[in-house]
Write a protein that holds these residues in place. Structure first.
Motif, short mmCIF file in Angstrom:
data_model
loop_
_atom_site.label_atom_id
_atom_site.label_comp_id
_atom_site.label_asym_id
_atom_site.label_seq_id
_atom_site.Cartn_x
_atom_site.Cartn_y
_atom_site.Cartn_z
N VAL A 234 0.85 -1.19 0.00
CA VAL A 234 0.00 0.00 0.00
C VAL A 234 0.88 1.24 0.00
CG1 VAL A 234 -1.92 -1.13 1.19
CG2 VAL A 234 -0.16 0.03 2.52
N GLN A 235 0.33 2.33 -0.51
CA GLN A 235 1.04 3.61 -0.50
C GLN A 235 0.75 4.33 0.81
OE1 GLN A 235 -0.43 5.22 -4.35
NE2 GLN A 235 1.74 5.35 -4.87
N ALA A 236 1.73 5.04 1.31
CA ALA A 236 1.56 5.76 2.57
C ALA A 236 2.44 6.99 2.58
CB ALA A 236 1.92 4.86 3.75
N GLU A 237 2.03 7.98 3.36
CA GLU A 237 2.85 9.14 3.65
C GLU A 237 3.21 9.10 5.12
OE1 GLU A 237 0.67 12.59 2.50
OE2 GLU A 237 0.93 12.22 0.33
N VAL A 238 4.43 9.47 5.46
CA VAL A 238 4.87 9.44 6.86
C VAL A 238 5.47 10.79 7.22
CG1 VAL A 238 5.28 6.96 6.85
CG2 VAL A 238 7.14 8.50 6.24
N ALA A 239 5.24 11.19 8.47
CA ALA A 239 5.78 12.46 8.96
C ALA A 239 5.76 12.42 10.48
CB ALA A 239 4.97 13.64 8.44
N LEU A 240 6.54 13.28 11.12
CA LEU A 240 6.49 13.39 12.57
C LEU A 240 5.22 14.14 12.96
CD1 LEU A 240 10.19 14.28 13.52
CD2 LEU A 240 9.04 12.06 13.62
N HIS A 241 4.49 13.58 13.91
CA HIS A 241 3.26 14.23 14.36
C HIS A 241 3.61 15.37 15.32
CE1 HIS A 241 -0.73 14.85 16.06
NE2 HIS A 241 -1.22 14.13 15.06
N PRO A 242 3.03 16.56 15.12
CA PRO A 242 3.42 17.71 15.96
C PRO A 242 3.05 17.54 17.43
CG PRO A 242 1.53 18.25 14.56
CD PRO A 242 2.06 16.94 14.07
N ALA A 243 2.01 16.75 17.73
CA ALA A 243 1.58 16.60 19.13
C ALA A 243 2.43 15.59 19.89
CB ALA A 243 0.10 16.18 19.18
N THR A 244 2.86 14.53 19.21
CA THR A 244 3.59 13.46 19.90
C THR A 244 5.08 13.47 19.63
OG1 THR A 244 3.31 11.88 18.07
CG2 THR A 244 1.55 11.98 19.73
N GLY A 245 5.48 14.10 18.53
CA GLY A 245 6.87 14.04 18.13
C GLY A 245 7.29 12.70 17.59
N ARG A 246 6.33 11.80 17.42
CA ARG A 246 6.60 10.45 16.91
C ARG A 246 6.09 10.36 15.47
NH1 ARG A 246 9.79 7.30 20.34
NH2 ARG A 246 8.67 5.38 19.83
N LEU A 247 6.59 9.35 14.78
CA LEU A 247 6.21 9.16 13.39
C LEU A 247 4.71 8.85 13.28
CD1 LEU A 247 8.02 9.12 10.80
CD2 LEU A 247 7.70 6.65 10.82
N HIS A 248 4.09 9.39 12.25
CA HIS A 248 2.67 9.12 12.00
C HIS A 248 2.52 8.69 10.54
CE1 HIS A 248 -1.64 9.36 12.63
NE2 HIS A 248 -1.75 10.02 11.48
N VAL A 249 1.75 7.63 10.33
CA VAL A 249 1.57 7.06 9.00
C VAL A 249 0.16 7.35 8.51
CG1 VAL A 249 1.64 4.95 7.61
CG2 VAL A 249 3.19 5.21 9.58
N VAL A 250 0.05 7.87 7.30
CA VAL A 250 -1.25 8.08 6.64
C VAL A 250 -1.29 7.19 5.42
CG1 VAL A 250 -2.77 9.73 5.48
CG2 VAL A 250 -1.42 10.45 7.47
N PHE A 251 -2.28 6.30 5.38
CA PHE A 251 -2.41 5.39 4.25
C PHE A 251 -3.25 6.03 3.16
CE2 PHE A 251 -1.80 2.74 8.02
CZ PHE A 251 -0.67 2.03 7.63
N LEU A 252 -2.82 5.84 1.92
CA LEU A 252 -3.51 6.43 0.78
C LEU A 252 -4.44 5.38 0.17
CD1 LEU A 252 -0.48 8.27 -0.87
CD2 LEU A 252 -2.11 9.13 0.83
N PRO A 253 -5.67 5.79 -0.17
CA PRO A 253 -6.60 4.82 -0.77
C PRO A 253 -6.05 4.28 -2.07
CG PRO A 253 -7.42 7.06 -0.99
CD PRO A 253 -6.23 7.13 -0.08
N ARG A 254 -6.37 3.03 -2.35
CA ARG A 254 -5.86 2.40 -3.58
C ARG A 254 -6.51 2.99 -4.82
NH1 ARG A 254 -2.99 -2.26 -2.52
NH2 ARG A 254 -3.39 -3.10 -4.60
N CYS A 255 -7.74 3.47 -4.67
CA CYS A 255 -8.44 4.09 -5.80
C CYS A 255 -8.82 5.51 -5.41
CB CYS A 255 -9.68 3.29 -6.17
SG CYS A 255 -10.57 3.97 -7.58
N THR A 256 -8.01 6.48 -5.77
CA THR A 256 -8.26 7.87 -5.36
C THR A 256 -9.45 8.48 -6.09
OG1 THR A 256 -6.67 8.64 -7.00
CG2 THR A 256 -5.85 8.25 -4.77
N GLU A 257 -9.87 7.86 -7.21
CA GLU A 257 -10.95 8.46 -8.00
C GLU A 257 -12.25 8.55 -7.18
OE1 GLU A 257 -10.71 9.81 -10.97
OE2 GLU A 257 -8.56 9.37 -10.93
N VAL A 258 -12.47 7.59 -6.24
CA VAL A 258 -13.73 7.59 -5.51
C VAL A 258 -13.82 8.76 -4.54
CG1 VAL A 258 -13.97 5.08 -5.67
CG2 VAL A 258 -12.83 6.09 -3.68
N PHE A 259 -12.70 9.47 -4.28
CA PHE A 259 -12.72 10.58 -3.37
C PHE A 259 -12.76 11.92 -4.09
CE2 PHE A 259 -10.95 7.07 -0.99
CZ PHE A 259 -11.58 7.19 0.24
N ARG A 260 -12.87 11.86 -5.40
CA ARG A 260 -12.87 13.12 -6.17
C ARG A 260 -14.29 13.46 -6.60
NH1 ARG A 260 -7.57 11.86 -10.01
NH2 ARG A 260 -6.04 11.98 -8.30
#
Length: 260
Positions: A234-260
């Motif tokens: 799966v595709q994901a974006e990762v970044a440090l979360h500002p509240a925890t200072g720990r890594l946070h993972v956001v998963f991207l939907p496999r079919c982005t068309e359904v959200f447009r």
């Protein structure tokens, strides 16, 4: 307790379920095993807490080979908390925690005042002392998990092995159980599905795929978009979360068309 897992392999017939996996778990560390279903996480844990004997490799607890210990000696060192289950017998919360004293007693030895003290202290540590006379079967999922942690504490365990301990729990109880375990400061090895919980609580992550170790290190080094794609597909974006200072993972939907 320090735990060293060195080149451990295990399988059934011709199938290799765990393939030459090594873990380095310093005293007091919280180590997470992650990977998709069928990657060998639970099998590796079962080798560590002596349900499955490895075909190769060695598991050491403070330089002692876990398979050279007696079952009683191993139970005095290792506490195990599995996925919450209802069970079949209607024990009280206090009786459940007293079971943790079993490895320290002879067959017909009565409970001592020290046993009682340890059980009371374990229940206090997990915030369940007020529930001591309640039936275990009447508790919520999160309360049951806290009782099982208390049972492990009553064992005077120096190693906690957790196999999906928050599976099927709602968010509040997931956080309660992991907050509790983290605060204990006991060496912990946990198989986890939720990558964000793993990133939030674990010091080190070991990533398994098809029984093999494919990556290890701190969460911020291990949980990259490329690794998540390679291991989980799966595709994901990762970044440090500002509240925890720990890594946070956001998963991207496999079919982005359904959200447009």
């Amino acid at each position: 307790m320090r735990v060293d897992v060195c080149e451990v392999s295990w399988g059934v017939a011709e199938a290799r379920i765990v393939r030459e996996v090594s873990l380095d778990c310093p005293v007091g560390s919280f180590v997470g095993l992650i990977g998709p279903n069928g990657s060998g996480k639970s099998s590796l844990l079962r080798c560590i807490y002596r349900i499955l004997q490895p075909d190769a490799g060695i598991i050491q607890l403070d330089t002692e080979d876990v398979w050279r210990l007696t079952a009683r000696q191993a139970a005095q060192r290792i506490g195990v908390v599995l996925q919450e289950h209802s069970g079949e017998f209607d024990f009280s919360v206090r009786e459940m925690v007293f079971m943790g004293r079993t490895p320290h007693k002879t067959l017909f030895e009565r409970d001592s005042s020290e046993d009682v003290r340890m059980v009371e202290h374990a229940l206090h540590q997990v915030g369940m002392l007020a529930f001591a006379e309640r039936s275990f079967l009447t508790l919520s999922g999160g309360e049951k998990q806290r009782v099982l942690v208390a049972r492990a504490l009553a064992q005077q365990t120096r190693l906690l092995v957790l196999d999906e301990p928050t599976n099927h729990l709602d968010i509040r109880y997931q956080l309660e159980v992991l907050d509790l375990v983290r605060a204990l400061g006991v060496t912990t090895i946990a198989a986890m599905h939720d990558l964000n919980l793993a990133a939030l609580y674990c010091d080190q992550l070991y990533v398994l795929k098809s029984g093999s170790l494919v990556a290890s290190g701190p969460p911020e080094e291990v949980l990259t978009p490329a690794l998540i794609q390679a291991v989980y597909g799966v595709q994901a974006e990762v970044a440090l979360h500002p509240a925890t200072g720990r890594l946070h993972v956001v998963f991207l939907p496999r079919c982005t068309e359904v959200f447009r």
